[in-house]
Structure formats: C-alpha cells, structure tokens
Design a protein around this motif. Structure first.
Motif, short mmCIF file in Angstrom:
data_model
loop_
_atom_site.label_atom_id
_atom_site.label_comp_id
_atom_site.label_asym_id
_atom_site.label_seq_id
_atom_site.Cartn_x
_atom_site.Cartn_y
_atom_site.Cartn_z
N LEU A 1 4.76 -12.39 23.38
CA LEU A 1 5.51 -12.60 22.14
C LEU A 1 6.34 -13.88 22.20
O LEU A 1 6.76 -14.40 21.17
CB LEU A 1 6.43 -11.40 21.89
N THR A 2 6.61 -14.36 23.40
CA THR A 2 7.31 -15.63 23.59
C THR A 2 6.86 -16.22 24.91
O THR A 2 6.69 -15.50 25.90
CB THR A 2 8.84 -15.46 23.57
N GLU A 3 6.63 -17.53 24.93
CA GLU A 3 6.13 -18.16 26.14
C GLU A 3 6.39 -19.66 26.04
O GLU A 3 5.96 -20.31 25.10
CB GLU A 3 4.63 -17.91 26.27
N ALA A 4 7.11 -20.19 27.03
CA ALA A 4 7.34 -21.64 27.06
C ALA A 4 6.08 -22.37 27.49
O ALA A 4 5.70 -23.41 26.95
CB ALA A 4 8.49 -21.98 28.00
N PHE A 5 5.41 -21.79 28.50
CA PHE A 5 4.16 -22.35 29.01
C PHE A 5 3.54 -21.25 29.87
O PHE A 5 4.18 -20.72 30.76
CB PHE A 5 4.43 -23.60 29.86
N CYS A 6 2.29 -20.92 29.61
CA CYS A 6 1.67 -19.78 30.28
C CYS A 6 0.72 -20.26 31.38
O CYS A 6 -0.39 -20.72 31.12
CB CYS A 6 0.92 -18.92 29.27
N ILE A 7 1.16 -20.14 32.65
CA ILE A 7 0.32 -20.55 33.78
C ILE A 7 -0.91 -19.65 33.89
O ILE A 7 -1.98 -20.09 34.31
CB ILE A 7 1.13 -20.54 35.09
N ALA A 8 -0.76 -18.37 33.50
CA ALA A 8 -1.89 -17.44 33.59
C ALA A 8 -3.08 -17.93 32.78
O ALA A 8 -4.25 -17.74 33.17
CB ALA A 8 -1.45 -16.06 33.09
N ILE A 9 -2.81 -18.60 31.65
CA ILE A 9 -3.90 -19.15 30.82
C ILE A 9 -4.63 -20.26 31.59
O ILE A 9 -5.85 -20.35 31.55
CB ILE A 9 -3.33 -19.69 29.49
N LEU A 10 -3.88 -21.09 32.29
CA LEU A 10 -4.50 -22.15 33.09
C LEU A 10 -5.38 -21.58 34.18
O LEU A 10 -6.48 -22.07 34.44
CB LEU A 10 -3.42 -23.04 33.71
N GLU A 11 -4.88 -20.54 34.86
CA GLU A 11 -5.64 -19.92 35.94
C GLU A 11 -6.94 -19.32 35.41
O GLU A 11 -8.00 -19.45 36.04
CB GLU A 11 -4.79 -18.86 36.63
N ALA A 12 -6.85 -18.67 34.23
CA ALA A 12 -8.05 -18.08 33.64
C ALA A 12 -9.06 -19.15 33.22
O ALA A 12 -10.26 -19.02 33.48
CB ALA A 12 -7.65 -17.23 32.43
N ALA A 13 -8.57 -20.22 32.59
CA ALA A 13 -9.46 -21.30 32.16
C ALA A 13 -10.10 -21.99 33.35
O ALA A 13 -11.28 -22.37 33.31
CB ALA A 13 -8.69 -22.31 31.31
N SER A 14 -9.34 -22.14 34.43
CA SER A 14 -9.88 -22.75 35.64
C SER A 14 -11.00 -21.90 36.25
O SER A 14 -11.90 -22.42 36.90
CB SER A 14 -8.77 -22.96 36.67
N CYS A 15 -10.92 -20.57 36.01
CA CYS A 15 -11.97 -19.66 36.49
C CYS A 15 -13.12 -19.55 35.49
O CYS A 15 -14.06 -18.77 35.70
CB CYS A 15 -11.39 -18.28 36.76
N GLY A 16 -13.04 -20.31 34.38
CA GLY A 16 -14.13 -20.36 33.42
C GLY A 16 -14.09 -19.31 32.34
O GLY A 16 -15.09 -19.10 31.64
N LEU A 17 -12.93 -18.66 32.14
CA LEU A 17 -12.83 -17.64 31.10
C LEU A 17 -12.38 -18.26 29.78
O LEU A 17 -11.52 -19.15 29.77
CB LEU A 17 -11.83 -16.54 31.50
N LEU A 18 -12.96 -17.79 28.69
CA LEU A 18 -12.49 -18.15 27.36
C LEU A 18 -11.20 -17.37 27.10
O LEU A 18 -11.13 -16.17 27.38
CB LEU A 18 -13.54 -17.81 26.32
N THR A 19 -10.19 -18.03 26.57
CA THR A 19 -8.89 -17.39 26.38
C THR A 19 -8.65 -17.02 24.93
O THR A 19 -8.94 -17.81 24.02
CB THR A 19 -7.76 -18.34 26.86
N VAL A 20 -8.11 -15.82 24.73
CA VAL A 20 -7.59 -15.40 23.42
C VAL A 20 -6.09 -15.18 23.62
O VAL A 20 -5.68 -14.44 24.50
CB VAL A 20 -8.26 -14.10 22.92
#
Length: 445
Positions: free
Chosen positions: A285-304
């Motif tokens: 609901l609030t996020e300054a910057f989400c490192i988890a999204i970077l980790e997922a994208a680096s593993c090749g996952l499409l992010t929602v």
C-alpha cells in the motif's frame, strides 16, 4: 585512492544483520562496495539476542553490536543522551570522518546523527520509507525527522517520490537531497537454467504479512484469481500478524492445494522460491522503493504490483504490470500478466537488470555525496541552533534546549575522558590474492 579522498564511514541503523529486509540489505551491500572502493566502513547497530560486541563480516566489514536491546519493532528505546558516550568512543577509536544514518524509523540513527553534529562530524541520512501527513503516528515521526534533518549535512532518498515526500515532511532544501536508488545482487538472483512450462502458472508472493504490505488485498485477490484460472497456483512466503487472515481465506475457499504458505523465508533461500514461479505479485500500500521487485525481475519473473510510491520508477513498463491498490484492478492486472507471459524471456530480463542496477554504481554515487558533505563548512553551536528555531514556535525552542544539553554533556565527557585517553584501533586491510600490501594509515605527504 589517495588519503585525501578516502573516507572513514560509520553506518548507523537499528536494522542490520542477522535481521533481513530492504534497509539491512542496502547497508550491507553498500558497505561492501565502499570497502572495495578503498574506504573504511564500520557499522553500528544494537545487540541481537546474544550477538553483542564487535563482529567481522565478509570483506572485513566491522560491526559494533552495542549492548542496547530492541524496545519496539527492532528499535531501541529513545534515550536522547544514553548513547552519547558509546557513540563518541566508537567515532574516536575508528577515526571516523563521516556518519551515515539509515531509516527514519531507527532511534539509533536519529541519536547518532544528533550526537555526530554536536561533535562536529559531517552526517548523511538515507530515507528508505514514505510517510503520510494526517495520522497521529506520521505527524509525530515527521516532527522527529524535522528535528534530525534540521542540521543534517546531506540527505539521500531511494526514489524521486521519496525525495518529494522527505522534502515536504522535513522542510529540507531540495538541493540537499539526492536520489540514489537501491540495487540488486544479480550474481545471487539468477533465473532458472530452463524456462518453466506454462501448463501450470505459479504466482509468487514474498513479503511481510502486515497491513502496510497489502496482506488484506491478497485475501481478496487470491480466491478470485483461483476461480478465474484453474491452472494458477500461489506460493506465499513471509510471516506477520496478517498470516492468520490468509490461512482463514485458504480454509474458507478450500484452496489448500493451490496456495502454499511457506512462512518466513531466509534471504539465502529467496531465489529458490522465486525461480519456481512465473509471476511475482507485490501488493504494498506504500513503498519508497521495492527491492523485492528487483530480485524477482533479476530472476526473470514478470511483476504485477500496486502503483504506489516509488514503485513506478523501479522497472521499465514491459517488465511490470501496475494497478491501483484495489482488488478488482489487481485481478485485471494479473489477467494481463498471464496473457503476456509467453513473451517473457527470463534470461533476457536478467541481462537487462544487470545493466540497469548495480551496487557498485550505488556506491560510486554515494561517494559523490560523501565528497560534497565533507566540503561543507563547519558551523558553531549558535549557527546550528538558528536552524532548530525554524522548526516551530514551541518545537524549535525545545529542539534548541535538547541540543544545548547534548553539547554540555559532550564537553563534560571530554573533561572526564579526554580524546587522547581513548585508544585508537589499528586498521585491518583485506586484500585479494596478489594485491600489494597497503598501509591505511600511511602519510601521503
């Protein structure tokens, strides 16, 4: 690197290893890269269980676990002056030239920056979170931040949205606030060797199961997606007070075979969970910057992800599907992600992430902020007090009183234990095999 450009940095936060999270990872990776650039880095945090005293981590990173126990949410009890003596001792022993505090939540960070400015050190603050302006908790925290940043040398935010938020909350001049995003260790977060089959689509969630991370949204999203797509399965990693609601949802809709609840996932095992899925779901609901999204994208996952805070700044449009923090909108975003999933190449996405985000780049940009901070002129107590007076009719006077007491206590400590009586520790340099030895204390004149 010459002695003139070499910095001696004290990183301070209540949040560090063995705890894991975005702030903890940021401090660790930034410190490691600064060490490789030739700087001396020391970390100070509170004791974790029986982990107290001085410890060394990879690359010779020295960590002071001071004997303060966490009081609430991994924060130490605010004492204003209780940490002055130990912080002064560490600063002198390690010959620190600059203090870098992390996270507005951290009590230890605020106290270290306050004492550092009293003793004449240059201080840098990194804000990792977003705050509101209306609720009681945010009003209180914003006033504390205004007090701390009234005399900060430079500030860093992890996104442009975070910078706007920090400037509004603290009253800092925008030219003193720099934007340096987080990064990801792409060597650690690699895609699976072979692309997963599409017979079953697996959506991965790895998050603290709390209100702020949108756990209540998940309770409404998961049953609807499972109803629409019989071949979709969810893997939920993380723990928190909202886990009970997810467990109840799974029981109510009989989704035990389609929703795996892993509980808390150690950071070393996050990649193994990520590469078992096709889509990564972030419902914050609030996020300054989400490192988890970077980790997922680096593993090749499409992010929602929810379109909140600094999240839209993190990934290119073709690597993420954004939606409002609303269940129906999130379900539509997941439907869109499932449709475009065949176009996603995990290996190509990983290579793009290697070019987009690097901790070495973060360290070099942070180094520029350090250089700028150390070039700032020194100010006496009266000049500094004038800044605190601008914080409010009553708050400004209170802040001035707090700083005057801090200054007097520091002078008393100098009389009771002069700086020359505090033993300076020798520097230990760590080298790669084949590198010539170098004396960190050598005189370059």
């Amino acid at each position: 690197m010459t002695e003139q450009r070499r910095h001696r940095i004290l990183m301070v936060s209540d949040f560090f290893y063995p705890n894991f999270g975005g702030v903890e990872n940021h401090i660790y990776y930034l410190s490691q890269c600064l060490l490789k650039l030739g700087h001396k880095v020391v970390v100070m945090t509170h004791a974790y269980g029986n982990r107290s005293g001085v410890r060394y981590m990879t690359g010779g990173l020295k960590v002071y676990y001071i004997p303060w126990k966490p009081f609430l949410m991994q924060n130490t009890l605010p004492t204003f002056y209780g940490t002055l003596s130990i912080i002064r001792t560490i600063l002198i022993r390690e010959k620190i030239s600059l203090i870098h505090g992390h996270q507005a939540f951290s009590t230890l960070c605020h106290e270290a920056l306050m004492h550092g400015r009293t003793m004449g050190y240059k201080v840098v603050f990194t804000d990792h979170s977003l705050y509101g302006f209306a609720d009681v908790g945010s009003i209180h925290m914003n006033k504390v931040l205004q007090f701390t940043l009234a005399d900060v040398t430079e500030a860093i935010c992890v996104s442009h949205t975070s910078k706007e938020n920090t400037v509004l909350r603290s009253g800092l001049p925008p030219e003193k606030v720099f934007v340096i995003p987080n990064a990801v260790d792409t060597a650690m977060f690699k895609p699976a060797p072979q692309k997963l089959g599409s017979d079953e689509i697996i959506i991965v969630v790895i998050s603290r199961l709390v209100y702020r991370k949108g756990a209540d949204l998940l309770v409404e999203i998961i049953p609807e997606v499972c109803r629409l797509y019989p071949n979709v399965r969810f893997i939920v990693g993380g723990d928190g007070p909202k886990r009970v609601r997810l467990e109840e949802m799974r029981e109510k809709h009989s989704l035990q075979d389609r929703v795996d609840m892993l509980g808390a996932v150690p950071h070393a095992k996050v990649r193994s969970v990520l590469i078992s899925g096709h889509i990564f779901l972030n419902s914050s609901l609030t996020e300054a910057f989400c490192i988890a999204i970077l980790e997922a994208a680096s593993c090749g996952l499409l992010t929602v992800s929810t379109r909140v805070g600094g999240v839209p700044e993190v990934l290119p449009d073709d690597m993420v599907v954004l939606a409002k923090p609303d269940p129906s909108d999130m379900v539509q975003a997941i439907e869109k992600a499932i449709r475009i999933l065949p176009q996603i190449d995990p290996q190509a996405m990983h290579l793009r992430m290697k070019k987009l985000y690097s901790w070495h780049d973060v360290a070099k940009r942070t180094e520029i902020v350090y250089d700028r901070a150390l070039r700032c002129s020194n100010q006496d107590l009266l000049e500094r007090l004038s800044r605190y007076l601008t914080c409010g009719a009553w708050a400004g006077k209170l802040f001035c009183f707090v700083m005057i007491i801090d200054f007097l206590l520091w002078r008393l400590l100098q009389l009771w234990q002069p700086d020359v009586d505090i033993e300076v520790v020798p520097d230990i340099m760590h080298f790669r095999h084949g590198d010539p030895p170098e004396d960190f204390n050598k005189d370059n004149s």
